[in-house]
Write an enzyme that holds these catalytic residues in place. Structure first.
Site, PDB file in Angstrom:
ATOM      1  N   LYS A  46       0.928  -1.127   0.223  1.00 30.90           N
ATOM      2  CA  LYS A  46      -0.243  -0.108  -0.059  1.00 30.90           C
ATOM      3  C   LYS A  46       0.842   1.213   0.177  1.00 30.90           C
ATOM      4  O   LYS A  46       0.310   2.530  -0.156  1.00 30.90           O
ATOM      5  CB  LYS A  46      -0.797  -0.212   1.212  1.00 30.90           C
ATOM      6  CG  LYS A  46      -1.977  -1.030   1.078  1.00 30.90           C
ATOM      7  CD  LYS A  46      -3.005  -0.629  -0.087  1.00 30.90           C
ATOM      8  CE  LYS A  46      -4.154  -1.759  -0.307  1.00 30.90           C
ATOM      9  NZ  LYS A  46      -5.062  -1.387  -1.219  1.00 30.90           N
ATOM     10  N   SER A 274      -2.446 -12.989   3.703  1.00 32.36           N
ATOM     11  CA  SER A 274      -2.768 -12.750   2.154  1.00 32.36           C
ATOM     12  C   SER A 274      -1.750 -13.171   1.372  1.00 32.36           C
ATOM     13  O   SER A 274      -1.998 -13.508   0.219  1.00 32.36           O
ATOM     14  CB  SER A 274      -3.046 -11.358   1.892  1.00 32.36           C
ATOM     15  OG  SER A 274      -1.957 -10.371   1.999  1.00 32.36           O
TER      16      SER A 274
HETATM   17  N1  PMP Z   1      -3.058  -7.981   1.511  1.00 31.07           N
HETATM   18  C1  PMP Z   1      -2.874  -7.034   2.513  1.00 31.07           C
HETATM   19  C2  PMP Z   1      -2.081  -7.434   3.845  1.00 31.07           C
HETATM   20  C3  PMP Z   1      -3.703  -5.748   2.370  1.00 31.07           C
HETATM   21  O1  PMP Z   1      -3.585  -5.001   3.367  1.00 31.07           O
HETATM   22  C4  PMP Z   1      -4.500  -5.605   1.185  1.00 31.07           C
HETATM   23  C5  PMP Z   1      -5.201  -4.351   0.932  1.00 31.07           C
HETATM   24  N2  PMP Z   1      -6.384  -4.325   1.581  1.00 31.07           N
HETATM   25  C6  PMP Z   1      -4.406  -6.544   0.083  1.00 31.07           C
HETATM   26  C7  PMP Z   1      -3.443  -7.617   0.233  1.00 31.07           C
HETATM   27  C8  PMP Z   1      -5.281  -6.325  -1.083  1.00 31.07           C
HETATM   28  O2  PMP Z   1      -4.697  -5.270  -2.047  1.00 31.07           O
HETATM   29  P1  PMP Z   1      -5.853  -4.700  -2.826  1.00 31.07           P
HETATM   30  O3  PMP Z   1      -6.652  -3.774  -1.879  1.00 31.07           O
HETATM   31  O4  PMP Z   1      -5.096  -3.798  -3.766  1.00 31.07           O
HETATM   32  O5  PMP Z   1      -6.647  -5.580  -3.549  1.00 31.07           O
END
Ligand code: PMP
Length: 326
Positions: A46, A274
């Site tokens: 991010k 994630s």
């Molecule tokens: N993994 C983590 C740890 C995140 O903080 C985010 C953002 N919400 C994402 C994946 C997914 O990214 P995006 O919002 O670009 O889909």
């Protein structure tokens, strides 16, 4: 352009140009590469949108130096925005549903931002509503709104996607990424599809999330501990474009927990839930390419490891599955 070979003026100059590293669990002949986003200064993917969106919004005049950015965020976006806001002379206020990790909230605070909590049961929509309410109360305040602002996906189309293409000599067979806002996957996909129209694109979500509704499925909504990806209300995911996605893979928390530990013990990756979901989904796609059930233009799968497990130690990510589930 980030370079680590010479002195830099600001941490903002270190955003992006993260390493692309092979995942050893890939099948023979179909390598998987993961973009290690914890190498960013705020230690997550991010940071890219923090820098890109705030610079673009200042340039467009959406907000002036000295103004305030108010954002609903699960945490990493707040850290990314806070790093950039500090360097770009903006104040930052973040609205975070209570269930998200305390480490992230402490980091936002340390970076000089204000954190406002909303009740977990109000979900992300509760945080979004409160952010707009706060922005109206403050003078010269703006809500970047990562869930609906095209600049989010553009940040990845301008940086993450081209970095991947360059590192792999434009030979990308499949892109696999978990979706929160969907900005990462949509942005990378748009950049790669310009050169490789038939690249295979796979979205990833934890079991209990409801992105399946956008694909004509009837998912069972439930809680999940995996952080940063998935949705409980697809109406908030304006950036997610199902037409760009060939498949959606749904992975359960138990498998994700086991993969987080495997990635650490077997591959030296201190990455969070994630990333583990992405790793499992990428392995599934790579196996599909290897056995011919998935058609891809190249025998190479790319994924993203969005952040580090250190950010979730208080949540017991490396304790037993039951302890992590709380
Ligand atoms: N993994 C983590 C740890 C995140 O903080 C985010 C953002 N919400 C994402 C994946 C997914 O990214 P995006 O919002 O670009 O889909």
């Amino acid at each position: 352009m980030t370079t680590h070979g010479e002195p830099l003026d600001s941490v903002l100059d270190t955003v992006g140009e993260t390493p692309l590293v092979a995942v050893h669990a890939a099948p023979d002949d179909v390598p998987i590469y993961a973009k290690l986003e914890s190498f960013n200064p705020g230690a997550s993917v991010k940071d890219r949108i923090g820098k890109y969106m705030l610079e673009a919004m200042l340039e467009r005049g959406d907000v002036a130096p000295g103004g305030t950015v108010v954002e609903p965020t699960a945490g990493n976006t707040g850290i990314g925005f806070a790093v950039a806001a500090g360097e770009l002379e903006l104040d930052a206020v973040f609205v975070v549903p209570e269930r998200f990790s305390v480490e992230k909230q402490q980091l936002m605070d340390a970076l000089g931002a204000t954190v406002v909590n909303t009740p977990t049961e109000d979900g992300m929509q509760g945080a979004i509503d409160r952010a707009h309410q706060l922005a109206e109360e403050l003078e010269d305040a703006v809500v970047p709104q990562q869930f609906s602002n095209p600049l989010n996906a553009q940040a990845h189309a301008a940086t993450t996607g081209p970095e991947i293409m360059q590192a792999l000599d434009e030979e990308v067979g499949a892109i696999v990424a978990g979706c929160g806002t969907g900005g990462t996957l949509m942005g990378i996909t748009k950049a790669v599809r310009e050169e490789i129209p038939d690249v295979h694109v796979v979205a990833v979500e934890p079991e209990g999330s409801t992105f399946g509704e956008l694909f004509g499925r009837d998912p069972d909504e439930d809680e999940y501990k995996t952080e940063g990806i998935g949705t409980h209300d697809v109406a908030t995911n304006d950036l997610f474009e199902p037409d760009l996605v060939d498949d959606l893979l749904t992975i359960d928390d138990r498998s994700i927990h086991a993969e987080m530990r495997r990635l650490a013990t077997e591959e030296g990756h201190l990455v969070a839930s994630s990333a583990a979901a992405n790793s499992l989904a990428a392995q599934h796609v790579a196996e599909g390419i290897a056995d011919g059930t998935i058609d891809a233009p190249y025998d190479t799968v790319v994924t993203v490891f969005p952040d580090s497990s250190e950010r979730y130690l208080s949540k017991g990510v490396y304790r037993s599955f039951e302890e992590w589930q709380g």
